[in-house]
Scaffold this active site. Structure first.
Site, mmCIF file in Angstrom:
data_model
loop_
_atom_site.group_PDB
_atom_site.id
_atom_site.type_symbol
_atom_site.label_atom_id
_atom_site.label_comp_id
_atom_site.label_asym_id
_atom_site.label_seq_id
_atom_site.Cartn_x
_atom_site.Cartn_y
_atom_site.Cartn_z
ATOM 1 N N CYS A 119 31.450 43.680 34.258
ATOM 2 C CA CYS A 119 32.702 42.634 34.786
ATOM 3 C C CYS A 119 34.067 44.078 35.251
ATOM 4 C CB CYS A 119 33.625 42.077 33.943
ATOM 5 S SG CYS A 119 32.171 40.664 34.482
ATOM 6 N N HIS A 253 41.379 41.262 36.017
ATOM 7 C CA HIS A 253 39.988 40.619 36.042
ATOM 8 C C HIS A 253 40.177 39.433 35.970
ATOM 9 C CE1 HIS A 253 35.611 39.577 35.249
ATOM 10 N NE2 HIS A 253 35.857 39.584 34.128
ATOM 11 N N ASN A 283 35.191 33.567 36.425
ATOM 12 C CA ASN A 283 34.879 34.262 36.411
ATOM 13 C C ASN A 283 33.399 34.927 37.294
ATOM 14 O OD1 ASN A 283 34.307 36.852 35.400
ATOM 15 N ND2 ASN A 283 33.806 36.602 33.817
#
Ligand code: ACO
Length: 330
Positions: A119, A253, A283
């Site tokens: 990520c 993020h 996400n």
């Protein structure tokens, strides 16, 4: 043709792509022991976009890339490198998703490679892209594209409700003024076991196993994320002599709204100072920051000279971020 090295690099264009299909928490609750209330209260997520069967990291990334090039007023032939950050590549080993995008884009003067920092991939991708852009004096495309839905166990309520699919891209270009100001990258590989996709080739027998799913110790990742994000933000600011009040856009993020609330609380920052679109995209792994950046760009929220701080964490465990000045012209 030879190009002088460039002292400065700016983000010259941004683009994103989200698959058409939207799946709400209510829809998930119909087939899974969960509820809209639980998902919303524990994560801030309302819905996610999921890729169609014919879509992949390369097809979504290509669309985001074209939009970023258009935004930058550049052509595929101008690019020196195509970097793709993904944990859900079209092929397990090769060819790279970057090579597929480079070919479909017609970026005939560019190299291509994939980079996996989970990520935090976008933070790593732009840091590497900046160096190559500086060295070559030519633009670099960084694409982050993820089909998370293909590596989720849709019976595991602890993970499948958290993720969505999508792609984002930026074009980094030589600039007479500093746009990409500073980057911070780091890792704590002792936490590698906390977030794992159970697929790979650690033993000869692994080749016979079915493709594996994402498994996560949510609590451990949560605690790491809060520490790592605060650390990246503090370093980006202290190493450039800026304060929290100088930043117009904090783009973190989008893993969990509660992680952002905790970081904000620890730093004495109002929670709304963190940009959030997790409610409608969930996400999207490494794609989350460029998707958010493209959303702000579309809204006309990025003004000349604005300071933008991005910060991410991911499996590895890894973390990173960058401080940018929005320079509309090179
Ligand atoms: N619906 C209903 N109940 C659920 C769900 C769900 N979707 N998921 C878990 N639960 C239950 C659990 O079974 C548990 O029940 P129990 O008490 O009867 O055992 C209870 O809820 C609490 O579970 P926890 O896992 O302790 O819940 P927590 O409050 O920690 O929240 C979460 C879980 C949202 C996963 C949180 O830990 C988190 O966000 N962690 C970070 C995750 C993350 O950021 N991952 C991505 C990182 S990097 C990347 O982006 C790839």
């Amino acid at each position: 043709m030879s190009f002088p090295p460039s002292q400065h690099v700016r983000v010259a264009g941004v683009g994103a792509y989200l698959p058409e299909r939207v799946v709400t928490n209510e829809e998930l609750s119909a087939s899974l022991d969960t509820s809209h209330e639980w998902i919303l209260s524990h994560t801030g997520i309302h819905q996610r976009h999921l890729a169609a069967p014919g879509e992949s990291a390369s097809s979504m990334g290509l669309l985001a890339a074209r939009r970023a090039l258009e935004d930058a007023h550049l052509l595929p032939g101008d690019l020196a490198m195509v970097i793709v950050t993904t944990s859900t590549a079209d092929y397990a080993s090769y060819p790279s998703t970057a090579a597929i995008i480079q070919g479909n884009l017609g970026a005939v003067n560019a190299g291509a490679f994939d980079l996996n920092a989970a990520c935090a991939g976008f933070a790593y991708g732009v840091a590497m892209g900046k160096c190559y852009c500086q060295a070559q004096g030519r633009p670099v495309l960084v694409v982050a594209s993820e089909v998370n839905s293909r590596i989720l166990d849709w019976h595991d309520r602890g993970t499948c409700v958290l993720f969505g699919d999508g792609a984002g891209a930026v074009v980094l270009a030589p600039s007479s003024r500093p746009g990409m100001l500073h980057e911070v990258l780091g890792a704590d590989g002792t936490g590698a076991g906390y977030l794992v996709r159970e697929a790979g080739l650690r033993t000869p027998e692994d080749i016979l196993r079915p493709p594996g799913f994402v498994r996560m110790d949510g609590r451990a990742v949560f605690q790491f994320a809060v520490r790592a994000m605060e650390n990246v933000i503090r370093r980006l600011l202290s190493e450039t002599g800026h304060g929290l009040e100088d930043i117009q856009h904090f783009i973190p993020h989008q893993a969990n709204g509660r992680i952002l609330d905790a970081v904000a609380r620890n730093m004495g920052l109002a929670p709304e100072r963190f940009f959030r679109n997790i409610q409608h995209v969930a996400n999207t792994s490494s794609a989350s920051i460029p998707i958010a950046l493209a959303e702000l760009r579309r809204q006309g929220a990025l003004k000349q000279g604005d300071l933008i701080l991005t910060v991410a964490f991911g499996a590895g465990l890894v973390y990173g971020g960058s401080l940018l000045r929005w320079e509309a012209e090179g």
